[in-house]
Design an enzyme around this catalytic site. Structure first.
Site, PDB file in Angstrom:
ATOM      1  N   ASP A   5      34.864 -15.375 -97.664  1.00 36.03           N
ATOM      2  CA  ASP A   5      35.581 -15.970 -98.790  1.00 36.03           C
ATOM      3  C   ASP A   5      37.072 -15.675 -98.749  1.00 36.03           C
ATOM      4  O   ASP A   5      37.550 -14.843 -97.963  1.00 36.03           O
ATOM      5  CB  ASP A   5      34.970 -15.495-100.119  1.00 36.03           C
ATOM      6  CG  ASP A   5      34.637 -14.004-100.130  1.00 36.03           C
ATOM      7  OD1 ASP A   5      35.152 -13.269 -99.279  1.00 36.03           O
ATOM      8  OD2 ASP A   5      33.862 -13.583-101.002  1.00 36.03           O
ATOM      9  N   ASN A  37      27.878  -7.989-110.841  1.00 37.65           N
ATOM     10  CA  ASN A  37      27.025  -8.988-111.502  1.00 37.65           C
ATOM     11  C   ASN A  37      26.044  -9.621-110.523  1.00 37.65           C
ATOM     12  O   ASN A  37      25.439 -10.650-110.809  1.00 37.65           O
ATOM     13  CB  ASN A  37      27.890 -10.073-112.159  1.00 37.65           C
ATOM     14  CG  ASN A  37      28.744 -10.838-111.146  1.00 37.65           C
ATOM     15  OD1 ASN A  37      28.642 -10.611-109.939  1.00 37.65           O
ATOM     16  ND2 ASN A  37      29.581 -11.744-111.628  1.00 37.65           N
ATOM     17  N   HIS A  87      26.818 -10.853-107.514  1.00 37.31           N
ATOM     18  CA  HIS A  87      27.323 -11.915-106.641  1.00 37.31           C
ATOM     19  C   HIS A  87      27.336 -11.472-105.182  1.00 37.31           C
ATOM     20  O   HIS A  87      27.446 -10.288-104.878  1.00 37.31           O
ATOM     21  CB  HIS A  87      28.693 -12.451-107.103  1.00 37.31           C
ATOM     22  CG  HIS A  87      29.856 -11.551-106.886  1.00 37.31           C
ATOM     23  ND1 HIS A  87      30.819 -11.326-107.849  1.00 37.31           N
ATOM     24  CD2 HIS A  87      30.261 -10.815-105.819  1.00 37.31           C
ATOM     25  CE1 HIS A  87      31.735 -10.512-107.370  1.00 37.31           C
ATOM     26  NE2 HIS A  87      31.429 -10.180-106.141  1.00 37.31           N
ATOM     27  N   GLU A 106      28.876 -16.766-107.641  1.00 33.65           N
ATOM     28  CA  GLU A 106      28.746 -16.124-108.945  1.00 33.65           C
ATOM     29  C   GLU A 106      27.439 -16.548-109.627  1.00 33.65           C
ATOM     30  O   GLU A 106      26.843 -17.562-109.259  1.00 33.65           O
ATOM     31  CB  GLU A 106      29.924 -16.548-109.834  1.00 33.65           C
ATOM     32  CG  GLU A 106      31.289 -16.070-109.329  1.00 33.65           C
ATOM     33  CD  GLU A 106      31.579 -14.597-109.661  1.00 33.65           C
ATOM     34  OE1 GLU A 106      30.644 -13.772-109.630  1.00 33.65           O
ATOM     35  OE2 GLU A 106      32.737 -14.273-109.936  1.00 33.65           O
TER      36      GLU A 106
HETATM   37  C1  F6R Z   1      34.196  -9.989-100.589  1.00 37.48           C
HETATM   38  C2  F6R Z   1      32.962 -10.396-101.204  1.00 37.48           C
HETATM   39  C3  F6R Z   1      32.488  -9.836-102.496  1.00 37.48           C
HETATM   40  C4  F6R Z   1      32.427  -8.324-102.501  1.00 37.48           C
HETATM   41  C5  F6R Z   1      31.911  -7.820-103.841  1.00 37.48           C
HETATM   42  C6  F6R Z   1      31.867  -6.302-103.900  1.00 37.48           C
HETATM   43  O1  F6R Z   1      34.384 -10.678 -99.361  1.00 37.48           O
HETATM   44  O2  F6R Z   1      32.338 -11.219-100.672  1.00 37.48           O
HETATM   45  O3  F6R Z   1      31.211 -10.343-102.753  1.00 37.48           O
HETATM   46  O4  F6R Z   1      31.570  -7.897-101.472  1.00 37.48           O
HETATM   47  O5  F6R Z   1      32.759  -8.268-104.858  1.00 37.48           O
HETATM   48  O6  F6R Z   1      33.181  -5.815-103.831  1.00 37.48           O
HETATM   49  P1  F6R Z   1      33.473  -4.255-103.717  1.00 37.48           P
HETATM   50  O7  F6R Z   1      32.997  -3.836-102.368  1.00 37.48           O
HETATM   51  O8  F6R Z   1      34.975  -4.148-103.847  1.00 37.48           O
HETATM   52  O9  F6R Z   1      32.742  -3.592-104.822  1.00 37.48           O
END
Ligand code: F6R
Length: 250
Positions: free
Chosen positions: A67, A136, A138, A143
């Site tokens: 992403d 959440n 994701h 989302e």
């Molecule tokens: C980032 C991504 C997100 C993160 C998720 C957890 O490329 O795909 O899904 O993996 O937001 O983020 P952290 O590791 O910062 O808690």
């Protein structure tokens, strides 16, 4: 789902890096699906250390990231392209042309989504997809919502994600409101999926991912339907699942 319980973040990073490295040893031209966020930083450091020790080469590896924030230039220090350069690519022998991140500045974001899906077809099936887990539930920036969205798409970030990611920006108002994300379709097509999770703020999402119903309101729950998923998580992230009786290996 294979669940590997680690004492803490450092042990989780080591264990997850070993799984990614093993994939590269087995297939030097592997396609790696990569993630950003704070969780994989330690495992990327471990991969860099293996490369610097002369035991791991990325010369033939191809990567495709999950992403990118819509509206951020690759040079913006919070863009995911910048993150990947600074936390991994600039420190290993990967060819720049073999790394792929969606273009957050594309004038036509929908066309960029189409380009990314076409690229995925050219690269072939991802050998191993690394995923972090949102609070959440994701994965990528898929989302919670009414359905699982299959292709790469533009997504409105939820208040929970904006809040979680505000720590990286000067203020919450600076967090982009939209992102381009690989859809659930390509994530699920990977031959192997490696999820990393650390900290008690992930305990509920980890529990729902493993024990909850398969429901697009918890996007990671779809991983229950994938035949080859490994979760590497520390004790804090696994606390609620373990309390509920989920068995893990150490
Ligand atoms: C980032 C991504 C997100 C993160 C998720 C957890 O490329 O795909 O899904 O993996 O937001 O983020 P952290 O590791 O910062 O808690």
């Amino acid at each position: 789902m294979r669940i590997i319980a680690c004492k803490d973040y450092a042990e989780m990073s080591c264990a997850a890096a070993n799984i990614l490295a093993a994939q590269i040893y087995l297939k030097p031209q592997a396609v790696l699906g990569l993630a950003t966020g704070s969780t994989p930083v330690g495992l990327y450091k471990e991969l860099i250390a293996k490369h610097e020790a002369g035991v791991l080469s990325f010369a033939q590896v191809r990567t495709v990231n999950l992403d990118e924030y819509k509206g951020l230039a690759p040079t913006h220090d919070q863009s995911y392209r910048y993150f990947m350069q600074h936390n991994l690519f600039d420190h290993i022998d990967i060819r720049p042309e073999n790394t792929n991140v969606p273009d957050g500045l594309a004038a036509d974001a929908e066309a960029e989504c189409g380009r990314y899906d076409a690229l995925r077809e050219t690269l072939g099936r991802t050998d191993i997809q690394l995923l972090g887990l949102g609070r959440n539930g994701h994965i990528g920036f898929n989302e919670p919502g009414p359905v699982f969205v299959k292709p790469t798409h533009v997504v409105d970030l939820t208040p929970s994600t904006i809040d979680a990611n505000a720590r990286f920006f000067a203020s919450q108002a600076d967090v982009p409101r939209q992102a381009i994300t690989m859809g659930i379709g390509y994530i699920m097509q990977a031959r192997q999926i490696l999820v990393v999770a650390s900290g008690s703020d992930k305990a509920e999402a980890v529990y729902q991912m493993i024990c909850g119903a398969v429901d697009p309101q918890v996007p990671a729950s779809i991983l229950q339907l994938h035949p080859n998923v490994t979760l590497v998580a520390d004790e804090a992230a696994l606390s609620k699942a373990v309390e509920a009786g989920v068995s893990v290996c150490g």
